[in-house]
Motif scaffolding. Structure first.
Motif, mmCIF file in Angstrom:
data_model
loop_
_atom_site.group_PDB
_atom_site.id
_atom_site.type_symbol
_atom_site.label_atom_id
_atom_site.label_comp_id
_atom_site.label_asym_id
_atom_site.label_seq_id
_atom_site.Cartn_x
_atom_site.Cartn_y
_atom_site.Cartn_z
ATOM 1 N N CYS A 80 0.822 -1.213 0.000
ATOM 2 C CA CYS A 80 0.000 0.000 0.000
ATOM 3 C C CYS A 80 0.853 1.259 0.000
ATOM 4 O O CYS A 80 0.408 2.329 -0.405
ATOM 5 C CB CYS A 80 -0.901 0.022 1.229
ATOM 6 S SG CYS A 80 -2.111 -1.307 1.276
ATOM 7 N N SER A 81 2.060 1.158 0.493
ATOM 8 C CA SER A 81 2.926 2.332 0.608
ATOM 9 C C SER A 81 4.360 1.897 0.350
ATOM 10 O O SER A 81 4.610 0.854 -0.222
ATOM 11 C CB SER A 81 2.796 2.958 2.006
ATOM 12 O OG SER A 81 3.121 2.005 3.000
ATOM 13 N N SER B 36 -5.092 2.392 4.482
ATOM 14 C CA SER B 36 -4.308 3.290 5.337
ATOM 15 C C SER B 36 -3.661 2.565 6.511
ATOM 16 O O SER B 36 -2.632 3.021 7.024
ATOM 17 C CB SER B 36 -5.198 4.423 5.860
ATOM 18 O OG SER B 36 -5.753 5.152 4.808
#
Length: 356
Positions: free
Chosen positions: A149-150, A231
């Motif tokens: 995701c990141s 997140s």
């Protein structure tokens, strides 16, 4: 490279061919009959192939494990299969203050994972594809991404390349030498030449909390839910398996949501347990391939068969803590089911508009 291997290579009069006349990719949707197929075993071979192509006015394309669905490796010129370039070297980079691993182009991820695990201290890549039967050069040159995701994509973990360019000479690319050229090299699709070696940043082994849940589509598929999981997870994958609920009513169908989050907690499963699950997955998907062949002949049975497969082979809610490579390569046996793929990405800051 071993002394025996070096000696053998020096005695050879030509690059190994194995008498191959045709090549096809894993999914068998791409095939070609190149003028010649080469399997180099060292840098000398690569240079020799390029110089031979130049002399004979031939174009070169490369292949590794062949998992791309595109025509990237299809050619009627020279095809270079790099899977015999398989040396691995682990170093500590004093300048960057991090561990690095240099692989030749044909190193499979499963062999790289094993080498990194056995190192002292144990090391790992923190991003890779689910498949571990692909090669390091193959996933980087094609921009393969994994499910992070990141942080960064897999090619961004590479800090240097050694590439045999069109003049038959070896050239190095890195951020230190030229960051603009290095960005081009990171996802080159073979346009700059044949990758000989590439060096990745790696880190000490760590664990992931891997969680599988099966929420109803109507409950989960909302911007707030998806944004929260993106997140608060290191990686997330959302799968949809059609006809997965009783009555085969689409409005009642479930999603399969897999999340991974890094943790300092100890693993909850031994390597023996992980390997047992992997062996079962291999058997399960090999058996599944025969069922999919049945669906081709009897498509009207698709809703009932996919419902059965979802219930027996997929829908098992779980939460466990396992080492990073086991979580990243969580599904074994994928090679048993050649297929094609369609993927899309949604920017998280646009997720509200995308899901309306």
């Amino acid at each position: 490279m071993s002394i025996i291997k070096d000696t053998f290579v020096k005695l050879k009069n030509d690059v190994e061919h194995f008498g191959e006349k045709e090549w096809h990719n894993w999914g068998q949707n791409q095939k070609c009959a190149p003028d010649e197929i080469f399997r180099p075993v060292n840098l000398h071979d690569l240079k020799k192939i390029v110089k031979k192509a130049k002399e004979n006015n031939k174009k070169i394309r490369c292949a590794a494990a062949g998992h791309t669905w595109s025509s990237l490796s299809v050619t009627n010129g020279y095809l270079v299969i790099v899977t015999d370039l398989n040396d691995i070297e682990i170093q500590y980079n004093e300048r960057l203050k991090t561990w690095t691993v240099t692989t030749e182009a044909g190193v499979y991820l499963k062999d790289l994972d094993e080498k990194l695990r056995k190192h002292n201290p144990p090391l790992t890549l923190d991003a890779a594809t689910v498949l571990n039967t692909v090669t390091t050069s193959g996933i980087v040159a094609t921009g393969s991404h994994g499910a992070r995701c990141s942080n960064s994509t897999i090619p961004e973990k590479v800090i240097s390349f050694q590439i045999v360019t069109a003049d038959g000479e070896l050239r190095e690319f890195s951020d230190e030498i030229d960051p603009i050229e290095m960005n081009a090299a990171r996802i080159s699709f073979g346009l700059l030449g044949i990758i000989y070696k590439l060096t990745f940043k790696v880190e000490p082994m760590f664990n992931f909390i891997m969680k599988d849940t099966f929420p109803a589509i109507s409950d989960y598929w909302k911007p707030a839910n998806l944004k929260n999981d993106v997140s608060n997870s290191d990686s997330i994958e959302v799968f949809y398996w059609p006809f997965n609920t009783p009555g085969l009513e689409g409005k009642n169908d479930k999603l399969w949501v897999k999340t991974c989050k890094r943790t300092d907690l100890n693993a909850t499963e031994s390597q023996e347990e992980v390997q047992l699950v992997s062996a079962f997955q291999n058997f399960e998907l090999e058996f599944g391939d025969h069922i999919y062949e049945h669906l081709i002949k009897f498509p009207e049975s698709t809703p009932y068969i996919t419902h059965l497969l979802f219930k027996t082979g997929v829908e098992h809610e779980s939460e466990k803590i396992i080492p990073a490579p086991d979580a990243i390569h969580y599904q074994k046996g994928i090679d048993h089911i050649p297929c094609m793929d369609l993927e899309f990405a949604i920017k998280i800051n646009h997720v509200s508009r995308s899901l309306k």
